[in-house]
Motif scaffolding. Structure first.
Motif, PDB file in Angstrom:
ATOM      1  N   UNK A 166     -17.871   7.856 -26.193  1.00  0.00           N
ATOM      2  CA  UNK A 166     -18.025   9.097 -26.452  1.00  0.00           C
ATOM      3  C   UNK A 166     -17.567   9.924 -24.947  1.00  0.00           C
ATOM      4  N   UNK A 167     -17.085  11.199 -25.158  1.00  0.00           N
ATOM      5  CA  UNK A 167     -16.508  11.884 -24.098  1.00  0.00           C
ATOM      6  C   UNK A 167     -17.105  13.056 -23.993  1.00  0.00           C
ATOM      7  N   UNK A 168     -17.435  13.777 -22.748  1.00  0.00           N
ATOM      8  CA  UNK A 168     -17.866  15.230 -22.625  1.00  0.00           C
ATOM      9  C   UNK A 168     -16.779  16.061 -21.894  1.00  0.00           C
ATOM     10  N   UNK A 169     -16.496  17.449 -22.444  1.00  0.00           N
ATOM     11  CA  UNK A 169     -15.609  18.227 -21.753  1.00  0.00           C
ATOM     12  C   UNK A 169     -16.178  18.905 -20.234  1.00  0.00           C
ATOM     13  N   UNK A 170     -15.349  18.676 -19.513  1.00  0.00           N
ATOM     14  CA  UNK A 170     -15.679  18.979 -18.136  1.00  0.00           C
ATOM     15  C   UNK A 170     -14.570  20.167 -17.648  1.00  0.00           C
ATOM     16  N   UNK A 171     -15.262  21.534 -17.134  1.00  0.00           N
ATOM     17  CA  UNK A 171     -14.310  22.158 -16.417  1.00  0.00           C
ATOM     18  C   UNK A 171     -14.639  22.727 -14.924  1.00  0.00           C
ATOM     19  N   UNK A 172     -13.558  22.832 -14.288  1.00  0.00           N
ATOM     20  CA  UNK A 172     -13.668  23.225 -12.958  1.00  0.00           C
ATOM     21  C   UNK A 172     -13.348  24.661 -13.251  1.00  0.00           C
ATOM     22  N   UNK A 182      -5.033  25.306  -7.931  1.00  0.00           N
ATOM     23  CA  UNK A 182      -6.449  24.861  -7.306  1.00  0.00           C
ATOM     24  C   UNK A 182      -7.400  24.976  -8.119  1.00  0.00           C
ATOM     25  N   UNK A 183      -8.360  23.957  -7.835  1.00  0.00           N
ATOM     26  CA  UNK A 183      -9.619  23.804  -8.314  1.00  0.00           C
ATOM     27  C   UNK A 183     -10.779  24.369  -7.336  1.00  0.00           C
ATOM     28  N   UNK A 184     -11.800  25.071  -7.848  1.00  0.00           N
ATOM     29  CA  UNK A 184     -12.546  25.632  -6.933  1.00  0.00           C
ATOM     30  C   UNK A 184     -14.118  25.570  -7.459  1.00  0.00           C
ATOM     31  N   UNK A 185     -15.144  25.435  -6.396  1.00  0.00           N
ATOM     32  CA  UNK A 185     -16.654  25.632  -7.016  1.00  0.00           C
ATOM     33  C   UNK A 185     -17.399  26.242  -5.924  1.00  0.00           C
ATOM     34  N   UNK A 186     -18.591  25.824  -5.831  1.00  0.00           N
ATOM     35  CA  UNK A 186     -19.445  26.596  -4.733  1.00  0.00           C
ATOM     36  C   UNK A 186     -18.850  26.147  -3.121  1.00  0.00           C
ATOM     37  N   UNK A 202     -10.343  14.311  -2.724  1.00  0.00           N
ATOM     38  CA  UNK A 202     -10.012  15.471  -3.423  1.00  0.00           C
ATOM     39  C   UNK A 202      -9.099  16.497  -2.184  1.00  0.00           C
ATOM     40  N   UNK A 203      -8.013  15.873  -1.882  1.00  0.00           N
ATOM     41  CA  UNK A 203      -6.830  16.492  -1.252  1.00  0.00           C
ATOM     42  C   UNK A 203      -7.004  16.290   0.283  1.00  0.00           C
ATOM     43  N   UNK A 204      -7.759  15.431   0.975  1.00  0.00           N
ATOM     44  CA  UNK A 204      -7.836  15.087   2.415  1.00  0.00           C
ATOM     45  C   UNK A 204      -8.055  13.817   2.571  1.00  0.00           C
ATOM     46  N   UNK A 205      -7.900  13.087   3.593  1.00  0.00           N
ATOM     47  CA  UNK A 205      -8.359  11.953   4.354  1.00  0.00           C
ATOM     48  C   UNK A 205      -7.957  10.550   3.308  1.00  0.00           C
ATOM     49  N   UNK A 206      -6.780  10.802   2.671  1.00  0.00           N
ATOM     50  CA  UNK A 206      -6.241   9.540   1.911  1.00  0.00           C
ATOM     51  C   UNK A 206      -5.750   8.808   2.866  1.00  0.00           C
ATOM     52  N   UNK A 207      -5.038   9.222   4.006  1.00  0.00           N
ATOM     53  CA  UNK A 207      -4.623   8.305   5.029  1.00  0.00           C
ATOM     54  C   UNK A 207      -5.488   7.674   5.562  1.00  0.00           C
ATOM     55  N   UNK A 208      -6.707   8.170   5.960  1.00  0.00           N
ATOM     56  CA  UNK A 208      -7.892   7.660   6.630  1.00  0.00           C
ATOM     57  C   UNK A 208      -8.284   6.247   5.692  1.00  0.00           C
ATOM     58  N   UNK A 209      -8.358   6.587   4.485  1.00  0.00           N
ATOM     59  CA  UNK A 209      -8.776   5.291   3.310  1.00  0.00           C
ATOM     60  C   UNK A 209      -7.627   4.209   3.774  1.00  0.00           C
ATOM     61  N   UNK A 210      -6.401   4.659   3.607  1.00  0.00           N
ATOM     62  CA  UNK A 210      -5.415   3.659   3.481  1.00  0.00           C
ATOM     63  C   UNK A 210      -5.519   2.793   4.772  1.00  0.00           C
ATOM     64  N   UNK A 261       0.921  -1.255   0.000  1.00  0.00           N
ATOM     65  CA  UNK A 261      -0.009  -0.162  -0.052  1.00  0.00           C
ATOM     66  C   UNK A 261       0.725   1.254  -0.082  1.00  0.00           C
ATOM     67  N   UNK A 262       0.625   2.261  -0.880  1.00  0.00           N
ATOM     68  CA  UNK A 262       0.977   3.354  -0.883  1.00  0.00           C
ATOM     69  C   UNK A 262       0.075   4.639  -1.030  1.00  0.00           C
ATOM     70  N   UNK A 263       0.329   5.452  -0.034  1.00  0.00           N
ATOM     71  CA  UNK A 263      -0.479   6.925  -0.061  1.00  0.00           C
ATOM     72  C   UNK A 263       0.273   7.947  -0.805  1.00  0.00           C
ATOM     73  N   UNK A 264      -0.203   8.745  -1.795  1.00  0.00           N
ATOM     74  CA  UNK A 264       0.506   9.861  -2.182  1.00  0.00           C
ATOM     75  C   UNK A 264      -0.600  11.200  -2.442  1.00  0.00           C
ATOM     76  N   UNK A 265       0.207  12.244  -2.257  1.00  0.00           N
ATOM     77  CA  UNK A 265      -0.713  13.691  -2.218  1.00  0.00           C
ATOM     78  C   UNK A 265      -0.070  14.273  -3.456  1.00  0.00           C
ATOM     79  N   UNK A 266      -0.934  13.993  -4.574  1.00  0.00           N
ATOM     80  CA  UNK A 266      -0.570  14.688  -5.867  1.00  0.00           C
ATOM     81  C   UNK A 266      -0.765  16.279  -6.139  1.00  0.00           C
ATOM     82  N   UNK A 267       0.149  17.130  -6.232  1.00  0.00           N
ATOM     83  CA  UNK A 267      -0.708  18.420  -6.709  1.00  0.00           C
ATOM     84  C   UNK A 267      -1.197  18.662  -7.838  1.00  0.00           C
TER      85      UNK A 267
END
Length: 367
Positions: A138-144, A25-29, A58-66, A14-20
């Motif tokens: 088929x793909x659709x384009x999705x933007x943050x 940054x991504x943001x929404x409401x 999405x940036x947190x709790x990866x170690x909890x899952x691991x 098992x390995x956990x990585x935090x990938x930038x």
């Protein structure tokens, strides 16, 4: 001819990585995301082959899952390789600490690895083991892109259309509905006759959602995504009864029982299950079967390279999501996978899921 003997599981690493996020940054409401945390498992079989799986946050709790994956591992060592059998064995094992959420994230990483190992054992792509119904998706384009100017979003949507994608999705949630309507109107005027969906990211309460649907009615949107908090099943049912625009959801819904409640309540029109969150391939296929029984299309969230590959085996689909700047190849989590071609995704033909991780890069960001 002798039956092929399935290997037993000898060990799991098992390995956990935090990938930038390479483009910032991504943001929404409701989110501000700077990293993707990835839990990666390697399942070693007694036949000398290795299956690889993964889950994400999405940036947190990866170690909890691991940490939960570590709790599951001792119970599956020595077991015969059988993805569905192992899934249900482990789900029963962890269910008392939660039937969905962290538990299904943890099962996703293991399950994807089991299927990968099965494909490698049989020297066959997973999609052929499951049975292809198409060769490309088929793909659709999705933007943050809530933080971008409308001019920047228009250029983004124009680029998606030029690449052959079949639709576009943009964020909504500006300080006023009038601003959202103005932005969407300008996008449709600049890129006419191109299906447009929007994503509210759970940012509204019920009255706000009802008002937004009414305000967007004349735009004839493809769907409005996650208008309410994802665990508000009753609210989505009442909302869908009162509005015209289809509702899409599922990226924050975690097991087949939750999806069944949404679907049987006529509250969801596009089913956006996430392979990394619903228990992997086994969980996803269960959800796809329920959706198919109600004639609803699977429209998966994130991890395009695996999600789109799996859609080649699912009869009931619309599109797979291409997150602009957020595919796992863009994020350098994946070193190689399938390929895009004229708006479609074509899976890898390698045995297993056909995806090779960028181990050197992931090791650099290991937690």
């Amino acid at each position: 001819m002798k039956n092929l003997q399935m290997p037993v599981i000898e060990r799991i690493e098992l390995m956990t990585s935090r990938v930038p996020l390479p483009k910032g940054p991504w943001g929404d409401q409701i989110h501000h995301v700077t990293d993707i945390e990835v839990s990666i498992v390697d399942v070693y079989g007694s036949n000398g082959l290795v299956g690889t799986g993964f889950s994400h946050t999405s940036g947190w709790c990866g170690t909890t899952i691991s940490a939960l994956i570590k709790e599951i591992i001792p119970d599956v060592i020595g077991q015969r390789l059988s993805p569905r059998g192992l899934w249900h064995r482990s789900y029963k094992h962890v269910h008392d600490v939660g039937g969905a959420g962290v538990t299904t994230h943890a099962l996703s990483a293991l399950d994807i690895a089991y299927w990968d190992l099965l494909g490698k054992t049989l020297n066959t792509p997973i999609i052929d083991i499951l049975g292809r119904v198409r060769d490309k998706v088929p793909l659709y384009g999705s933007g943050i892109n809530l933080h971008l100017s409308v001019e920047e979003v228009i250029e983004q949507v124009k680029e998606w259309k030029a690449k052959g994608y079949f639709a576009a999705k943009v964020k909504v949630g500006k300080p006023t509905l009038e601003e959202d309507v103005e932005r969407l109107t300008k996008i449709q005027e600049a890129v006419p006759y191109f299906p447009l969906a929007v994503d509210a990211n759970q940012g509204w309460n019920f009255p706000q959602a009802l008002q937004a649907f009414k305000a967007f009615d004349h735009l004839n949107l493809l769907w409005i995504e996650e208008p309410l908090p994802s665990d508000d099943i009753t609210g989505h049912i009442h909302l869908r009864e009162r509005v015209n625009t289809p509702i899409a959801l599922g990226e924050n819904v975690y097991n087949v029982n939750q999806f069944a409640q949404y679907i049987e309540g006529n509250a969801a029109d596009f089913i956006q299950a996430d392979l990394g969150r619903v228990g992997g391939i086994t969980g996803y296929l269960d959800i796809a079967a329920v959706a198919r029984a109600h004639n609803l299309p699977m429209t998966p969230h994130f991890v395009m390279e695996l999600s789109a590959s799996l859609l080649t085996t699912v009869p009931n689909i619309s599109y797979s999501e291409m997150t602009d700047g957020g595919t796992w190849s863009d994020l350098r989590i994946f070193k190689s996978a399938g390929r895009e071609e004229n708006g479609y995704y074509i899976p890898s033909e390698l045995p297993g899921h056909g995806i090779i991780l960028d181990r050197e890069y992931l090791e650099k960001y290991k937690i």
